[in-house]
Scaffold this active site. Structure first.
Site, PDB file in Angstrom:
ATOM      1  N   HIS A  14      -8.068  -2.883  14.441  1.00  0.00           N
ATOM      2  CA  HIS A  14      -6.977  -2.931  13.522  1.00  0.00           C
ATOM      3  C   HIS A  14      -6.732  -4.311  13.049  1.00  0.00           C
ATOM      4  O   HIS A  14      -6.666  -5.292  14.202  1.00  0.00           O
ATOM      5  CB  HIS A  14      -5.696  -2.238  14.310  1.00  0.00           C
ATOM      6  CG  HIS A  14      -4.605  -2.184  13.318  1.00  0.00           C
ATOM      7  ND1 HIS A  14      -3.260  -2.780  13.526  1.00  0.00           N
ATOM      8  CD2 HIS A  14      -4.554  -1.636  12.028  1.00  0.00           C
ATOM      9  CE1 HIS A  14      -2.612  -2.635  12.617  1.00  0.00           C
ATOM     10  NE2 HIS A  14      -3.165  -2.197  11.635  1.00  0.00           N
ATOM     11  N   GLU A  41     -10.490  -2.452  10.376  1.00  0.00           N
ATOM     12  CA  GLU A  41      -9.635  -1.978   9.491  1.00  0.00           C
ATOM     13  C   GLU A  41      -8.747  -3.466   8.945  1.00  0.00           C
ATOM     14  O   GLU A  41      -8.909  -4.347   9.882  1.00  0.00           O
ATOM     15  CB  GLU A  41      -8.566  -1.222   9.906  1.00  0.00           C
ATOM     16  CG  GLU A  41      -7.244  -0.840   8.732  1.00  0.00           C
ATOM     17  CD  GLU A  41      -6.049  -1.741   8.670  1.00  0.00           C
ATOM     18  OE1 GLU A  41      -5.288  -1.228   7.777  1.00  0.00           O
ATOM     19  OE2 GLU A  41      -6.087  -2.848   9.427  1.00  0.00           O
ATOM     20  N   ASP A  43      -6.194  -5.772   5.463  1.00  0.00           N
ATOM     21  CA  ASP A  43      -5.344  -5.326   4.371  1.00  0.00           C
ATOM     22  C   ASP A  43      -5.714  -6.362   3.076  1.00  0.00           C
ATOM     23  O   ASP A  43      -6.020  -7.180   3.701  1.00  0.00           O
ATOM     24  CB  ASP A  43      -4.018  -5.445   4.806  1.00  0.00           C
ATOM     25  CG  ASP A  43      -3.592  -4.515   6.028  1.00  0.00           C
ATOM     26  OD1 ASP A  43      -3.289  -3.668   6.084  1.00  0.00           O
ATOM     27  OD2 ASP A  43      -3.536  -5.387   7.376  1.00  0.00           O
ATOM     28  N   HIS A  56      -1.864  -8.911   5.679  1.00  0.00           N
ATOM     29  CA  HIS A  56      -1.037  -7.941   5.923  1.00  0.00           C
ATOM     30  C   HIS A  56       0.555  -7.872   5.183  1.00  0.00           C
ATOM     31  O   HIS A  56       0.777  -6.892   4.485  1.00  0.00           O
ATOM     32  CB  HIS A  56      -0.617  -7.589   7.425  1.00  0.00           C
ATOM     33  CG  HIS A  56       0.106  -6.226   7.625  1.00  0.00           C
ATOM     34  ND1 HIS A  56       1.519  -6.089   7.586  1.00  0.00           N
ATOM     35  CD2 HIS A  56      -0.333  -5.068   7.664  1.00  0.00           C
ATOM     36  CE1 HIS A  56       1.780  -5.113   7.753  1.00  0.00           C
ATOM     37  NE2 HIS A  56       0.943  -4.283   7.706  1.00  0.00           N
ATOM     38  N   GLU A 116      -7.571  -1.480   3.351  1.00  0.00           N
ATOM     39  CA  GLU A 116      -6.308  -0.753   2.843  1.00  0.00           C
ATOM     40  C   GLU A 116      -5.582  -1.957   1.784  1.00  0.00           C
ATOM     41  O   GLU A 116      -5.488  -2.952   1.841  1.00  0.00           O
ATOM     42  CB  GLU A 116      -5.097  -0.894   4.048  1.00  0.00           C
ATOM     43  CG  GLU A 116      -3.600  -0.217   3.475  1.00  0.00           C
ATOM     44  CD  GLU A 116      -2.735  -0.397   4.768  1.00  0.00           C
ATOM     45  OE1 GLU A 116      -2.859  -0.772   5.727  1.00  0.00           O
ATOM     46  OE2 GLU A 116      -1.460  -0.277   4.251  1.00  0.00           O
TER      47      GLU A 116
HETATM   48 MG    MG Z   1      -3.482  -1.783   7.308  1.00  0.00          MG
END
Ligand code: MG
Length: 247
Positions: A14, A41, A43, A56, A116
């Site tokens: 993450h 993952e 952002d 993020h 993301e």
């Molecule tokens: Mg995320």
């Protein structure tokens, strides 16, 4: 319905490996690879001048100590900030990566990724366009397939239009009643839910519909065991090594 063939590992780091190295940094991606991750993952947001960066929060303060929003700050100013010292002094000087820098490193590390999209209201299309352009140019089809997700339906739909061949994940806190219709419209390659709100019924419904199911954010081995026993296919974790060790 097209459902791209994705090879999802059981554990995804993450924001890199957010409890092991500063989140959403190149150092974090290196740490995730070192810990044995095959996928991370992260952002992506736009700077004021529409450059995609790995970050993020909408505000800079928690991670960099600077005031202001990412989307209201020029790319050149974002690049001068420190995104590592908040985690530990050893990471002082770690910069906010551009998407291009992140993709170059991930390619070297042979790390797949779950990207993301985090758009400010009204900038969903521009963010999707910047990310689609970067992926089509810098992440050729012979590399491990990425997964592109967003909590924002407009961003997800814009990305789908611009890069229909890049697999998309349907990202939600909790499955809505009409989840299946939305997942089909998105041509989702996976469904991704908040583990805290995940019911056995939801797991069964997603699996019965044939979707791989991922859950976030899982940092305890015991909980990971429960979720895998329920039928969840993969977990997104801040400490992926701890989850992998318990498999
Ligand atoms: Mg995320």
């Amino acid at each position: 319905m097209s459902r791209p063939d994705l090879h999802l590992p059981k554990v995804i780091g993450h924001r890199g490996a957010a409890l092991r190295a500063p989140e959403n940094t190149l150092a974090g991606f290196r740490k995730a690879a070192e810990l044995g991750c095959r996928m991370v993952e992260f952002d992506v947001r736009l700077s004021l001048d529409d450059r995609p960066v790995i970050f993020h929060d909408d505000q800079l303060e928690r991670v960099t100590g600077a005031k202001g929003a990412v989307g209201a700050t020029l790319f050149s100013d974002l690049k001068s900030l420190d995104a590592g010292a908040h985690f530990a002094p050893a990471y002082r000087g770690e910069a906010i990566p551009s998407l291009e820098e992140a993709l170059a490193l991930l390619k070297t590390l042979e790390l797949a990724f779950d990207l993301e999209l985090k758009a400010e209201p009204g900038r969903e299309g521009r963010l999707a366009e910047a990310v689609a352009r970067a992926l089509l140019r810098l992440w050729p089809g012979d590399l491990p397939a990425p997964l592109v997700t967003s909590f924002q339906p407009d961003a997800a739909a814009a990305f789908q239009r611009l890069a229909p061949d890049v697999p998309r994940g349907y990202l939600v806190e909790v499955l809505p009643r009409d989840w299946r219709r939305v997942a089909e419209r998105l041509g989702a390659a996976a469904v991704i839910c908040n583990q805290r709100l995940l019911s056995l019924d939801a797991v069964r419904a997603v699996k019965a519909a044939g979707y791989p199911l991922l859950a976030y954010t899982v940092n305890h081995a015991a909980r990971a065991g429960e979720l895998f026993a329920l039928g969840v296919d993969g977990l997104i974790s801040d400490m992926p090594d701890a989850i992998m060790a318990a498999l």
